[in-house]
Motif scaffolding. Structure first.
Motif, mmCIF file in Angstrom:
data_model
loop_
_atom_site.group_PDB
_atom_site.id
_atom_site.type_symbol
_atom_site.label_atom_id
_atom_site.label_comp_id
_atom_site.label_asym_id
_atom_site.label_seq_id
_atom_site.Cartn_x
_atom_site.Cartn_y
_atom_site.Cartn_z
ATOM 1 N N ILE A 234 0.441 15.187 -8.655
ATOM 2 C CA ILE A 234 0.016 13.930 -8.131
ATOM 3 C C ILE A 234 -1.786 13.745 -8.293
ATOM 4 O O ILE A 234 -2.132 12.580 -8.408
ATOM 5 C CB ILE A 234 0.189 13.856 -6.613
ATOM 6 N N ALA B 94 -5.890 4.495 -1.126
ATOM 7 C CA ALA B 94 -5.848 5.863 -0.608
ATOM 8 C C ALA B 94 -7.125 6.109 0.159
ATOM 9 O O ALA B 94 -7.025 6.867 1.088
ATOM 10 C CB ALA B 94 -5.667 6.695 -1.911
ATOM 11 N N HIS C 177 0.791 8.585 -5.814
ATOM 12 C CA HIS C 177 -0.187 8.554 -4.826
ATOM 13 C C HIS C 177 0.292 7.931 -3.354
ATOM 14 O O HIS C 177 -0.018 8.739 -2.311
ATOM 15 C CB HIS C 177 -1.498 7.834 -5.205
ATOM 16 N N ASN C 178 0.923 6.982 -3.393
ATOM 17 C CA ASN C 178 1.532 6.621 -2.160
ATOM 18 C C ASN C 178 2.575 7.460 -1.675
ATOM 19 O O ASN C 178 2.718 7.555 -0.204
ATOM 20 C CB ASN C 178 2.350 5.111 -2.260
ATOM 21 N N ASP D 183 -8.431 5.682 -6.136
ATOM 22 C CA ASP D 183 -7.362 4.690 -5.564
ATOM 23 C C ASP D 183 -8.043 4.170 -4.347
ATOM 24 O O ASP D 183 -8.026 4.755 -3.358
ATOM 25 C CB ASP D 183 -6.231 5.347 -5.445
ATOM 26 N N THR E 185 0.436 5.305 -9.321
ATOM 27 C CA THR E 185 -0.108 4.810 -7.802
ATOM 28 C C THR E 185 0.925 4.993 -7.021
ATOM 29 O O THR E 185 0.638 5.470 -5.992
ATOM 30 C CB THR E 185 -0.337 3.663 -7.995
ATOM 31 N N VAL F 266 -7.006 11.724 -5.127
ATOM 32 C CA VAL F 266 -6.587 10.309 -5.396
ATOM 33 C C VAL F 266 -7.502 9.239 -4.529
ATOM 34 O O VAL F 266 -7.718 8.171 -5.174
ATOM 35 C CB VAL F 266 -5.228 10.506 -4.587
#
Length: 333
Positions: A165, A205, A175-176, A202, A172, A198
């Motif tokens: 990750i 994030a 990441h979530n 992002d 993305t 991340v």
């Protein structure tokens, strides 16, 4: 012309291809296999679409990453031999990560290998050779969400999945997934590092880190150079605004780390918190090391601390503010 005449005179066995293109045009599997450079292996892959001898030659090069790149190129051409070779290699712990290194990232064709990648990561959980498998898995996108969450919840694959990750290949949605699983599913140094990395790339994030991330994650972000100081500033602005005052005491240690690495960028955050959020006074004065001068970077904070030292806070808070003013706020030298 002279070479052609010589080859004609010597017969079929007298003149071999001079270039990869010539060998591919002639279907000379043996020549390409012997050459073995990346372009020759790619040519073997194209020949394998119609010549089983070429696919057999590629399978014999099982520990050659370029053979798996050729197999992936075949997958993109919808050629069955490439899929078969990759399915087989991903099931072999000795070959799985090497095979994954040859596969594409963020491509729809990866969906056909989702179960293979999942199984490969489980089999390689005790190995350090799993980064390519986990990074490919993290690049699949929304269809891989449940698989990624399952690997995070599983302590045996958690670290490997977090490294995937954290890679630049991750989608993305991966990441979530990291941010949405229960806190326990991020309980690994690799996952802590992944959150910081991340958050650096992002914005959603970064917002999550500031507003809802565990204090331990904020501590790691404060210490980790992978999160730029400008981003750390944003996270802390969000942390003070979004979190209830009852949670401020848990932010003392993370704030101290942020100050130590990024004093200049944190100066405005602290000064603003002192003025606008009186409930932060205790956290701020505890986070400031009175015996550090922070390179003279806390000018706005030091100016704001005067009102804390002489204000209505508890005696302990006023004393800590005075210590900071007399030591940390003095100009260096």
């Amino acid at each position: 012309m002279a070479r052609w005449l010589l080859c004609f005179a010597l017969g079929a066995f007298g003149c071999r291809p001079a270039t990869i293109a010539e060998a591919e045009a002639k279907g000379d599997v043996a020549w390409l296999e012997q050459n073995g450079n990346p372009d020759a292996v790619a040519a073997l892959g194209r020949l394998a679409d119609k010549d089983p001898k070429a696919s057999t030659a590629l399978r014999s090069r099982g520990f050659d990453a370029f053979a798996f790149r050729a197999a992936w190129a075949a997958v993109l051409r919808e050629s069955a031999w490439g899929s078969a070779m990759l399915h087989e290699a991903l099931a072999d712990p000795k070959l799985a990560d090497l095979a994954a290194s040859g596969m594409g990232r963020r491509e729809s064709h990866l969906l056909a290998f989702l179960a293979d990648l999942d199984g490969a990561l489980v089999r390689l959980s005790a190995s350090t050779q799993n980064f390519n498998v986990s990074s490919v898995l993290a690049s699949v996108g929304p269809p891989a969400r449940q698989t990624i969450e399952r690997r995070l919840v599983d302590a045996s694959t958690r670290a490997a999945m977090c490294r995937g990750i954290a890679s630049s290949d991750a989608e993305t949605d991966a990441h979530n997934a990291l941010l949405s699983v229960p806190e326990k599913a991020r309980d690994d140094p690799a996952c802590v590092d992944a959150v910081a990395r991340v958050a650096a790339q992002d914005e959603s994030a970064l917002t999550w880190l500031g507003e809802r991330g565990e204090p331990g994650l904020l501590s790691a972000a404060g210490k980790d150079d992978s999160l730029p100081c400008a981003k750390l500033h944003v996270a802390w602005v969000k942390a003070f605004v979004a979190r209830p005052a009852s949670l401020y005491p848990a932010l003392t240690v993370p704030l101290g780390y942020a100050l130590k690495r990024c004093a200049a960028e944190m100066d405005g955050v602290l000064a603003d918190a002192i003025v606008r959020l009186p409930a932060t006074h205790g956290v701020v004065v505890e986070a400031i090391d009175p015996w550090a001068n922070y390179g003279g970077a806390l000018r706005a904070t030091c100016a704001a601390l005067v009102s804390v030292a002489s204000g209505r806070d508890t005696a302990v808070v006023r004393e800590r503010a005075s210590d900071a003013l007399f030591h940390a706020c003095k100009a260096p030298g």
